[in-house]
Enzyme design. Structure first.
Site, PDB file in Angstrom:
ATOM      1  N   ASP A   1       0.841  -1.202   0.000  1.00 28.78           N
ATOM      2  CA  ASP A   1       0.000   0.000   0.000  1.00 28.78           C
ATOM      3  C   ASP A   1       0.878   1.256   0.000  1.00 28.78           C
ATOM      4  O   ASP A   1       0.569   2.245  -0.669  1.00 28.78           O
ATOM      5  CB  ASP A   1      -0.922  -0.009   1.231  1.00 28.78           C
ATOM      6  CG  ASP A   1      -1.808  -1.247   1.247  1.00 28.78           C
ATOM      7  OD1 ASP A   1      -2.332  -1.604   0.178  1.00 28.78           O
ATOM      8  OD2 ASP A   1      -1.963  -1.854   2.322  1.00 28.78           O
TER       9      ASP A   1
ATOM     10  N   HIS B   1      -5.588  -3.553   5.475  1.00 32.79           N
ATOM     11  CA  HIS B   1      -5.194  -3.869   4.094  1.00 32.79           C
ATOM     12  C   HIS B   1      -6.381  -4.446   3.329  1.00 32.79           C
ATOM     13  O   HIS B   1      -6.405  -5.627   2.982  1.00 32.79           O
ATOM     14  CB  HIS B   1      -4.005  -4.835   4.060  1.00 32.79           C
ATOM     15  CG  HIS B   1      -3.622  -5.207   2.663  1.00 32.79           C
ATOM     16  ND1 HIS B   1      -3.052  -4.307   1.776  1.00 32.79           N
ATOM     17  CD2 HIS B   1      -3.767  -6.362   1.969  1.00 32.79           C
ATOM     18  CE1 HIS B   1      -2.863  -4.901   0.609  1.00 32.79           C
ATOM     19  NE2 HIS B   1      -3.287  -6.154   0.690  1.00 32.79           N
TER      20      HIS B   1
HETATM   21  N1  LIG Z   1      -0.471  -8.390   1.800  1.00 28.67           N
HETATM   22  C1  LIG Z   1      -0.512  -8.002   0.534  1.00 28.67           C
HETATM   23  O1  LIG Z   1      -0.317  -6.831   0.227  1.00 28.67           O
HETATM   24  C2  LIG Z   1      -0.761  -9.002  -0.563  1.00 28.67           C
HETATM   25  C3  LIG Z   1      -0.469  -8.662  -1.892  1.00 28.67           C
HETATM   26  C4  LIG Z   1      -0.678  -9.598  -2.889  1.00 28.67           C
HETATM   27  C5  LIG Z   1      -1.214 -10.846  -2.565  1.00 28.67           C
HETATM   28  N2  LIG Z   1      -1.476 -11.152  -1.270  1.00 28.67           N
HETATM   29  C6  LIG Z   1      -1.990 -12.472  -0.889  1.00 28.67           C
HETATM   30  O2  LIG Z   1      -0.924 -13.409  -0.919  1.00 28.67           O
HETATM   31  C7  LIG Z   1      -1.457 -14.730  -1.092  1.00 28.67           C
HETATM   32  C8  LIG Z   1      -0.683 -15.493  -2.139  1.00 28.67           C
HETATM   33  O3  LIG Z   1      -0.845 -14.920  -3.396  1.00 28.67           O
HETATM   34  P1  LIG Z   1      -0.139 -15.570  -4.696  1.00 28.67           P
HETATM   35  O4  LIG Z   1      -0.481 -14.708  -5.836  1.00 28.67           O
HETATM   36  O5  LIG Z   1       1.273 -15.874  -4.412  1.00 28.67           O
HETATM   37  O6  LIG Z   1      -0.954 -16.946  -4.803  1.00 28.67           O
HETATM   38  P2  LIG Z   1      -0.498 -18.301  -5.549  1.00 28.67           P
HETATM   39  O7  LIG Z   1      -1.710 -19.154  -5.639  1.00 28.67           O
HETATM   40  O8  LIG Z   1       0.234 -17.980  -6.794  1.00 28.67           O
HETATM   41  O9  LIG Z   1       0.550 -18.944  -4.545  1.00 28.67           O
HETATM   42  C9  LIG Z   1       0.188 -19.377  -3.285  1.00 28.67           C
HETATM   43  C10 LIG Z   1       1.096 -20.519  -2.898  1.00 28.67           C
HETATM   44  O10 LIG Z   1       0.711 -20.942  -1.588  1.00 28.67           O
HETATM   45  C11 LIG Z   1       0.888 -22.345  -1.565  1.00 28.67           C
HETATM   46  N3  LIG Z   1       0.158 -22.938  -0.455  1.00 28.67           N
HETATM   47  C12 LIG Z   1      -1.145 -23.241  -0.332  1.00 28.67           C
HETATM   48  N4  LIG Z   1      -1.389 -23.813   0.853  1.00 28.67           N
HETATM   49  C13 LIG Z   1      -0.211 -23.857   1.516  1.00 28.67           C
HETATM   50  C14 LIG Z   1       0.200 -24.334   2.769  1.00 28.67           C
HETATM   51  N5  LIG Z   1      -0.661 -24.895   3.613  1.00 28.67           N
HETATM   52  N6  LIG Z   1       1.485 -24.212   3.106  1.00 28.67           N
HETATM   53  C15 LIG Z   1       2.391 -23.641   2.272  1.00 28.67           C
HETATM   54  N7  LIG Z   1       2.061 -23.180   1.049  1.00 28.67           N
HETATM   55  C16 LIG Z   1       0.782 -23.293   0.686  1.00 28.67           C
HETATM   56  C17 LIG Z   1       0.406 -22.823  -2.921  1.00 28.67           C
HETATM   57  O11 LIG Z   1       0.879 -24.132  -3.198  1.00 28.67           O
HETATM   58  C18 LIG Z   1       0.980 -21.759  -3.812  1.00 28.67           C
HETATM   59  O12 LIG Z   1       2.260 -22.109  -4.292  1.00 28.67           O
HETATM   60  C19 LIG Z   1      -2.934 -14.513  -1.430  1.00 28.67           C
HETATM   61  O13 LIG Z   1      -3.710 -14.738  -0.275  1.00 28.67           O
HETATM   62  C20 LIG Z   1      -3.000 -13.073  -1.822  1.00 28.67           C
HETATM   63  O14 LIG Z   1      -4.275 -12.515  -1.637  1.00 28.67           O
HETATM   64  C21 LIG Z   1      -1.267 -10.247  -0.278  1.00 28.67           C
HETATM   65  O1  LIG Z   2      -5.677  -7.240  -4.064  1.00 30.90           O
HETATM   66  C1  LIG Z   2      -5.389  -8.378  -3.696  1.00 30.90           C
HETATM   67  O2  LIG Z   2      -6.228  -9.265  -3.584  1.00 30.90           O
HETATM   68  C2  LIG Z   2      -3.951  -8.718  -3.400  1.00 30.90           C
HETATM   69  C3  LIG Z   2      -3.278  -7.739  -2.483  1.00 30.90           C
HETATM   70  O3  LIG Z   2      -3.935  -7.595  -1.262  1.00 30.90           O
HETATM   71  C4  LIG Z   2      -3.018  -6.404  -3.117  1.00 30.90           C
HETATM   72  O4  LIG Z   2      -3.239  -5.389  -2.475  1.00 30.90           O
HETATM   73  O5  LIG Z   2      -2.552  -6.393  -4.259  1.00 30.90           O
END
Ligand SMILES: NC(=O)c1ccc[n+]([C@@H]2O[C@H](COP(=O)([O-])OP(=O)(O)OC[C@H]3O[C@@H](n4cnc5c(N)ncnc54)[C@H](O)[C@@H]3O)[C@@H](O)[C@H]2O)c1
Ligand SMILES: O=C(O)C[C@H](O)C(=O)O
Length: 338
Positions: free
Chosen positions: A174, A201
């Protein structure tokens, strides 16, 4: 960007006070390392000279990611762990645990729509953290952060390992977005821009404080409103552009690497490391809240207050509280019911 450039960029940022050989041994684990965020984040952590051991864990696919990343000629030793029976080994001795494990959004979904799947993932990973590395700093990326952080806190409390100074919801993306959008609009050098982002967030719980942004710019009320909305909707902008193929991964990996680097610097005693993060807080009446925090040897050394807010920001603050409160309570309830 070429690897050499990235390495020199990260080492300039990271090694303040240490050459990589003098930096203390630090083990960092990425949980969800084979995912969209996990892979580039693993790469960036491999480039960080403050890391001596890099542990990469996922339910599947980690051996390949670990083999690939391990060939990069930087300080850390890399090991990949796949499947729950290897989770303990992945976590043992960790100083910093970064959690991007869980499902991402598709267009039309809110972050809260991820709760049903991700809450269980975060709960089981937190249970393992309490068992295998109870003193580690935890960087929670998995959404909905407004609920997953309270879930982890409850799990740690039940296990008797909770240290509120060591649990962080990663809201750095953010801040990264607010800086980018502000610099673009003000036509100033983005490297010099600072914007605190507080609250939580998700949607309106993300509250950028553009009245405190530096360098100052003379924006109209309409401009500030538009910048605020774009920051709040930044995640959705990426989700829609990816059209069903997930959410922000590359910018998130960058933001996650910045925040983990700040935690490592704090652990290593570098002074005045300040970042925004969603932490246990008394800044408002809500038990968790994102604001500027000073990072140190014990994790959070100081949670900063909000400073002076514009009327628009005061309204935003009051408007976000009910949603943030209910997301926090949802997480607490889940952790205690299951
Ligand atoms: N905080 C933030 O600003 C922010 C920003 C972007 C995404 N996210 C979040 O991050 C998360 C991941 O996003 P992504 O795009 O990498 O998803 P993705 O699906 O590409 O990757 C997620 C990974 O988690 C793994 N996984 C699932 N269960 C698991 C477990 N029990 N133990 C270990 N690994 C496990 C999967 O196998 C996969 O490789 C989502 O929840 C997304 O919303 C948060
Ligand atoms: O928007 C989402 O779902 C992923 C993450 O929280 C973001 O801010 O990009």
């Amino acid at each position: 960007m070429r690897t050499a450039m990235l390495r020199s960029m990260l080492s300039r940022r990271s090694s303040r006070g240490f050459s990589s050989s003098a930096a203390p041994e630090r083990k960092v684990v990425v949980l969800g390392a084979a995912g969209g965020i996990g892979q580039p984040l693993s790469l960036l952590m491999k480039l960080n000279p403050l890391v001596s051991t890099l542990s990469l864990y996922d339910i599947v696919g980690t051996p390949g990611v670990a083999a690939d990343v391990s060939h990069i000629n930087t300080r850390s030793k890399v090991t990949g762990y796949a499947g729950e029976d290897q989770l303990g080994k992945a976590l043992e001795g960790c100083d910093v645990v970064i959690i991007p494990a869980g499902v991402p959004r598709k267009p039309g979904m809110t972050r809260d729509d991820l709760f049903n799947i991700n809450a269980g993932i975060v709960k089981s990973l937190s249970t393992a953290i309490a068992k295998y590395c109870p003193h580690a700093i935890v960087n929670m990326i998995s959404n909905p952060v407004n609920s997953t952080v309270p879930i982890a806190a409850e799990v740690f409390k039940k296990a008797g390992t909770y240290d509120e100074k060591k649990l962080f919801g990663v809201t750095t993306l953010d801040v990264v977005r607010a800086k980018t959008f502000y610099a673009g609009k003000a036509n100033v050098n983005v490297a010099e821009v600072n914007v605190p982002v507080v609250g939580g967030h998700a949607g309106i719980t993300i509250l950028p404080l553009f009245s405190q942004a530096t360098p100052t710019a003379n924006f109209s009320a309409e401009d500030i409103k538009a910048l605020t909305k774009r920051t709040q909707d930044g995640g959705t902008e990426v989700v829609e552009a990816k059209a069903g193929k997930g959410s922000a991964t590359l910018s998130m990996a960058y933001a996650g690497a910045l925040f983990a680097d700040a935690c490592l610097k704090g652990l290593n005693g570098v002074p005045d490391v300040v970042e925004c993060s969603f932490v246990q807080s008394t800044v408002t009446e809500l038990p968790f809240f994102a604001s500027k925090v000073r990072l140190g040897k014990n994790g959070v050394e100081e949670v900063f207050g909000l400073g002076s807010l514009s009327d628009f920001e005061k309204e935003g603050l009051e408007a976000l509280k009910p949603e943030l409160k209910s997301s926090i309570e949802k997480g607490i309830k889940f952790a205690n019911a299951n």
